[in-house]
Design an enzyme around this catalytic site. Sequence first.
Site, PDB file in Angstrom:
ATOM      1  N   LYS A  16       0.813  -1.031   0.120  1.00  0.00           N
ATOM      2  CA  LYS A  16       0.157   0.117  -0.044  1.00  0.00           C
ATOM      3  C   LYS A  16       0.864   1.340  -0.079  1.00  0.00           C
ATOM      4  CE  LYS A  16      -1.936  -1.280   3.756  1.00  0.00           C
ATOM      5  NZ  LYS A  16      -1.303  -2.664   3.935  1.00  0.00           N
ATOM      6  N   ASN A  38       2.940  -0.055  14.443  1.00  0.00           N
ATOM      7  CA  ASN A  38       2.889  -1.552  13.986  1.00  0.00           C
ATOM      8  C   ASN A  38       3.033  -1.387  12.361  1.00  0.00           C
ATOM      9  OD1 ASN A  38       0.310  -0.400  13.656  1.00  0.00           O
ATOM     10  ND2 ASN A  38      -0.636  -2.182  14.396  1.00  0.00           N
ATOM     11  N   GLY A  40       4.446  -0.444   8.507  1.00  0.00           N
ATOM     12  CA  GLY A  40       5.603  -0.214   7.877  1.00  0.00           C
ATOM     13  C   GLY A  40       5.388   0.094   6.587  1.00  0.00           C
ATOM     14  N   HIS A  41       5.155   1.210   5.974  1.00  0.00           N
ATOM     15  CA  HIS A  41       5.320   1.532   4.447  1.00  0.00           C
ATOM     16  C   HIS A  41       6.757   1.691   3.958  1.00  0.00           C
ATOM     17  CE1 HIS A  41       0.696   2.829   4.662  1.00  0.00           C
ATOM     18  NE2 HIS A  41       0.827   1.415   4.977  1.00  0.00           N
ATOM     19  N   ASP A 334       5.412  -9.138 -10.716  1.00  0.00           N
ATOM     20  CA  ASP A 334       6.674  -9.800 -10.943  1.00  0.00           C
ATOM     21  C   ASP A 334       7.427 -10.866 -10.176  1.00  0.00           C
ATOM     22  OD1 ASP A 334       7.004  -7.585  -9.234  1.00  0.00           O
ATOM     23  OD2 ASP A 334       9.037  -7.942  -9.213  1.00  0.00           O
TER      24      ASP A 334
HETATM   25  P1  IMP Z   1      -0.359  -5.713  16.470  1.00  0.00           P
HETATM   26  O1  IMP Z   1      -1.054  -4.850  15.698  1.00  0.00           O
HETATM   27  O2  IMP Z   1       1.263  -5.255  16.736  1.00  0.00           O
HETATM   28  O3  IMP Z   1      -1.000  -5.858  17.894  1.00  0.00           O
HETATM   29  O4  IMP Z   1      -0.156  -7.223  16.069  1.00  0.00           O
HETATM   30  C1  IMP Z   1      -1.495  -8.112  15.610  1.00  0.00           C
HETATM   31  C2  IMP Z   1      -1.182  -8.804  14.510  1.00  0.00           C
HETATM   32  O5  IMP Z   1      -1.255  -7.864  13.181  1.00  0.00           O
HETATM   33  C3  IMP Z   1       0.031  -9.581  14.394  1.00  0.00           C
HETATM   34  O6  IMP Z   1       0.067 -10.793  13.563  1.00  0.00           O
HETATM   35  C4  IMP Z   1       0.854  -8.686  13.539  1.00  0.00           C
HETATM   36  O7  IMP Z   1       2.062  -9.402  12.702  1.00  0.00           O
HETATM   37  C5  IMP Z   1      -0.106  -8.259  12.508  1.00  0.00           C
HETATM   38  N1  IMP Z   1       0.315  -6.915  11.987  1.00  0.00           N
HETATM   39  C6  IMP Z   1       0.448  -5.577  12.687  1.00  0.00           C
HETATM   40  N2  IMP Z   1       0.656  -4.665  11.879  1.00  0.00           N
HETATM   41  C7  IMP Z   1       0.714  -5.365  10.686  1.00  0.00           C
HETATM   42  C8  IMP Z   1       1.263  -4.733   9.273  1.00  0.00           C
HETATM   43  O8  IMP Z   1       1.552  -3.620   9.065  1.00  0.00           O
HETATM   44  N3  IMP Z   1       1.608  -5.645   8.262  1.00  0.00           N
HETATM   45  C9  IMP Z   1       1.233  -6.980   8.684  1.00  0.00           C
HETATM   46  N4  IMP Z   1       0.849  -7.523   9.708  1.00  0.00           N
HETATM   47  C10 IMP Z   1       0.904  -6.583  10.827  1.00  0.00           C
END
Ligand code: IMP
Length: 425
Positions: A16, A38, A40-41, A334
């Site tokens: 995204k 949480n 990460g872009h 790709d």
């Molecule tokens: P939390 O958001 O840190 O509480 O994590 C809850 C779940 O969401 C876990 O399985 C994380 O790996 C997943 N998660 C949180 N943020 C992301 C993200 O940006 N990308 C993918 N998975 C995420």
Amino acid sequence: MTVTIVVGTQWGDEGKGKITDLLSSDMDMVVRYQGGNNAGHTVVIGNKVFKLHLIPSGVFYNNVSCVIGNGVVIDPAVLLEEIESLKSNGHSVNNLKISSQAHVIFPYHKDLDAAQEKKHEEGRIGTTCRGIGPCYVDKYSRRGIRISDLYNQKVLRQRLEWNLNEKSFLLNNFYGTKIKYDIEEIINGYIGYSHAIKKYVIEDSSYLLSEAVSNRKNILMEGAQGTMLDVDHGTYPYVTSSSPISGGACTGAGLSPKAIDEILGVVKAYVTRVGGGPFPTEIKGSEGDKLREIGHEYGATTGRPRRCGWFDGVVMRHSAKINGLTQLVVTKLDVLDSFDTIKVCIAYKYKGKEMKEFPSDIYKLEECEPVYIELPGWKQDLSKVKDFKELPVNAVKYLDKLAEIAGCRISMISVGPERSQIIRV
Ligand code: IMP
């Protein structure tokens, strides 16, 4: 004027960041509405790689207002780090606006996140341990501390005292930690942060949004995570604590539902997931490893290896329905270049019966077997393709299948991390 919501249609990490960055060039305003650091872009500009966790991707364009809405939870230390890193790379953050109603992450949120994960060995969610869940818990239990509270020392002290007493008791007596908090140190630290971010703080993102809508501005609502991590509509309890779906944009920033024009679903050409929880199309073994290596599937926030799997049409249908998708953007096509054949899951088999709807109960989901069709690969490098007409016929057939399952048109296809590696349809 258009109001567009960008949502992840799988378990996050669909790419995204690149898509919102691309769309941002035509926007007046880009808004984050849920989650926190949480997310990460990753945005690649020339030979520079930027990893944004909190600040909307629109920050790379000087004329775009970047708004962090009330639905986001903010770790001010991380926010300031991000601001400094952007500034030191020559990017202005003057257009950043932070809702005073957003909730603040404190050290005890991170400690609780880690302690809960450690205690519940079995059924561990695999959170990012950034304190996101515990911060939302406080928000909904009405014990949270909002950005505005950082500017009211009496309220800040009162709320912190209550929280520190409760959290210390819980951490040390139930979770078995030996953590001691120094309230003065925390107050001083957070007052310091509040001064540093003061110039970006606005009262209420809903005012900004309604004004922008009235002035017929182009607005992009940037979802973090993905639909399957939605606290209501995802694979509960293996979810995040907010609403990444399109509906979350209304509550998380104060956007009127009537203002929404386009809902763009970002979908990876295959599926990945970080953390625990069911994943019906997961590929275990060498083929899964191959996808992970070619796709560089390691978490942008935690560096954890992502679990990889084939495209899941049941998830896609669920996502299209919940979000009301009007367009699809397919990313990382790709990555599939070298596969002889590519599987697409079109249904699940549960107790011998085929089902096309996503089960709401994960215990049922855990017993579901994917039903696959197999499509021929294109065995060709797509990374330099710029025009849809240049795509090999098997790649077009694959894309047609995804669009048919989603029930909406594909508007863009990403074939690499660079801004230029995009095919507009
Ligand atoms: P939390 O958001 O840190 O509480 O994590 C809850 C779940 O969401 C876990 O399985 C994380 O790996 C997943 N998660 C949180 N943020 C992301 C993200 O940006 N990308 C993918 N998975 C995420």
